[in-house]
Design a protein around this motif. Structure first.
Motif, mmCIF file in Angstrom:
data_model
loop_
_atom_site.group_PDB
_atom_site.id
_atom_site.type_symbol
_atom_site.label_atom_id
_atom_site.label_comp_id
_atom_site.label_asym_id
_atom_site.label_seq_id
_atom_site.Cartn_x
_atom_site.Cartn_y
_atom_site.Cartn_z
ATOM 1 N N ASP A 90 0.838 -1.204 0.000
ATOM 2 C CA ASP A 90 0.000 0.000 0.000
ATOM 3 C C ASP A 90 0.869 1.249 0.000
ATOM 4 N N SER A 91 0.528 2.213 -0.856
ATOM 5 C CA SER A 91 1.263 3.468 -0.918
ATOM 6 C C SER A 91 0.931 4.320 0.301
ATOM 7 N N GLU A 145 -0.092 7.928 -1.216
ATOM 8 C CA GLU A 145 -1.379 7.967 -1.920
ATOM 9 C C GLU A 145 -2.555 7.755 -0.981
ATOM 10 N N GLN A 146 -2.362 6.954 0.051
ATOM 11 C CA GLN A 146 -3.450 6.696 1.000
ATOM 12 C C GLN A 146 -3.519 7.745 2.106
ATOM 13 N N ASP A 187 7.839 4.433 0.127
ATOM 14 C CA ASP A 187 6.398 4.620 -0.032
ATOM 15 C C ASP A 187 5.534 3.428 0.365
ATOM 16 N N SER A 188 6.131 2.344 0.787
ATOM 17 C CA SER A 188 5.338 1.198 1.262
ATOM 18 C C SER A 188 6.191 0.416 2.262
#
Length: 97
Positions: free
Chosen positions: A27-28, A31-32, A66-67
Protein backbone atom coordinates in the motif's frame (compact mmCIF):
# COMPACT_ATOMS: atom_id res chain seq x y z
CA UNK A 1 10.73 -9.23 15.50
CA UNK A 2 10.97 -9.40 11.72
CA UNK A 3 11.90 -6.24 9.80
CA UNK A 4 8.49 -6.05 8.10
CA UNK A 5 6.75 -6.27 11.48
CA UNK A 6 8.98 -3.55 12.96
CA UNK A 7 8.25 -1.16 10.10
CA UNK A 8 4.53 -1.92 10.14
CA UNK A 9 4.39 -1.40 13.93
CA UNK A 10 6.15 1.98 13.66
CA UNK A 11 3.78 3.16 10.94
CA UNK A 12 0.67 1.93 12.74
CA UNK A 13 1.72 3.49 16.05
CA UNK A 14 2.84 6.83 14.62
CA UNK A 15 0.71 7.58 11.56
CA UNK A 16 -2.59 5.67 11.59
CA UNK A 17 -5.00 7.38 13.94
CA UNK A 18 -8.27 5.61 13.13
CA UNK A 19 -7.05 2.35 14.69
CA UNK A 20 -7.96 0.34 11.58
CA UNK A 21 -4.51 -1.23 11.22
CA UNK A 22 -5.43 -2.52 7.76
CA UNK A 23 -2.16 -1.78 5.96
CA UNK A 24 -0.92 -3.96 3.14
CA UNK A 25 2.80 -4.32 2.53
CA UNK A 26 2.47 -2.77 -0.94
CA UNK A 27 0.00 0.00 0.00
CA UNK A 28 1.26 3.47 -0.92
CA UNK A 29 1.75 5.45 2.27
CA UNK A 30 1.60 8.74 0.35
CA UNK A 31 -1.38 7.97 -1.92
CA UNK A 32 -3.45 6.70 1.00
CA UNK A 33 -2.64 9.79 3.05
CA UNK A 34 -0.99 7.74 5.78
CA UNK A 35 2.21 9.75 5.68
CA UNK A 36 3.05 13.27 4.47
CA UNK A 37 6.35 15.09 3.96
CA UNK A 38 6.78 15.69 7.68
CA UNK A 39 5.99 12.05 8.32
CA UNK A 40 8.68 11.02 5.83
CA UNK A 41 11.21 12.93 7.94
CA UNK A 42 9.98 11.17 11.07
CA UNK A 43 10.22 7.82 9.27
CA UNK A 44 13.77 8.61 8.14
CA UNK A 45 14.74 9.50 11.70
CA UNK A 46 13.36 6.16 12.88
CA UNK A 47 15.25 4.25 10.16
CA UNK A 48 18.54 6.03 10.85
CA UNK A 49 18.32 5.59 14.61
CA UNK A 50 17.00 2.04 14.65
CA UNK A 51 19.03 0.51 11.83
CA UNK A 52 22.16 2.71 12.07
CA UNK A 53 22.12 3.75 8.43
CA UNK A 54 22.29 7.22 6.87
CA UNK A 55 19.54 8.12 4.42
CA UNK A 56 20.89 10.52 1.80
CA UNK A 57 18.72 13.30 0.33
CA UNK A 58 18.72 11.63 -3.09
CA UNK A 59 17.32 8.46 -1.48
CA UNK A 60 14.16 10.23 -0.31
CA UNK A 61 12.07 8.85 -3.17
CA UNK A 62 8.87 6.76 -3.26
CA UNK A 63 10.76 3.74 -4.58
CA UNK A 64 12.54 3.61 -1.21
CA UNK A 65 9.97 4.86 1.29
CA UNK A 66 6.40 4.62 -0.03
CA UNK A 67 5.34 1.20 1.26
CA UNK A 68 6.29 -1.28 3.95
CA UNK A 69 7.96 -3.52 1.36
CA UNK A 70 9.86 -0.61 -0.23
CA UNK A 71 11.14 0.52 3.16
CA UNK A 72 12.25 -3.02 4.05
CA UNK A 73 14.07 -3.46 0.73
CA UNK A 74 15.75 -0.09 1.17
CA UNK A 75 16.96 -0.94 4.68
CA UNK A 76 18.19 -4.37 3.58
CA UNK A 77 20.05 -2.87 0.60
CA UNK A 78 21.64 -0.14 2.73
CA UNK A 79 22.56 -2.63 5.46
CA UNK A 80 24.09 -4.99 2.91
CA UNK A 81 26.14 -2.16 1.42
CA UNK A 82 27.41 -1.28 4.89
CA UNK A 83 28.33 -4.89 5.60
CA UNK A 84 30.28 -5.05 2.33
CA UNK A 85 32.22 -1.88 3.13
CA UNK A 86 33.10 -3.20 6.60
CA UNK A 87 34.32 -6.49 5.13
CA UNK A 88 36.50 -4.65 2.58
CA UNK A 89 37.92 -2.37 5.28
CA UNK A 90 38.67 -5.33 7.56
CA UNK A 91 40.42 -7.24 4.77
CA UNK A 92 42.47 -4.16 3.88
CA UNK A 93 43.57 -3.75 7.50
CA UNK A 94 44.47 -7.45 7.69
CA UNK A 95 46.68 -7.14 4.59
CA UNK A 96 48.43 -4.05 5.95
CA UNK A 97 49.29 -5.78 9.20
Amino acid sequence: MELTDQIRKFILENFIVDGDGNLGNEDSLLEQGIIDSTGVLELVGFIEETYHIKVQDEELIPENLDSVNNICRFIQNKSGALDSRVEVAESTVARVQ
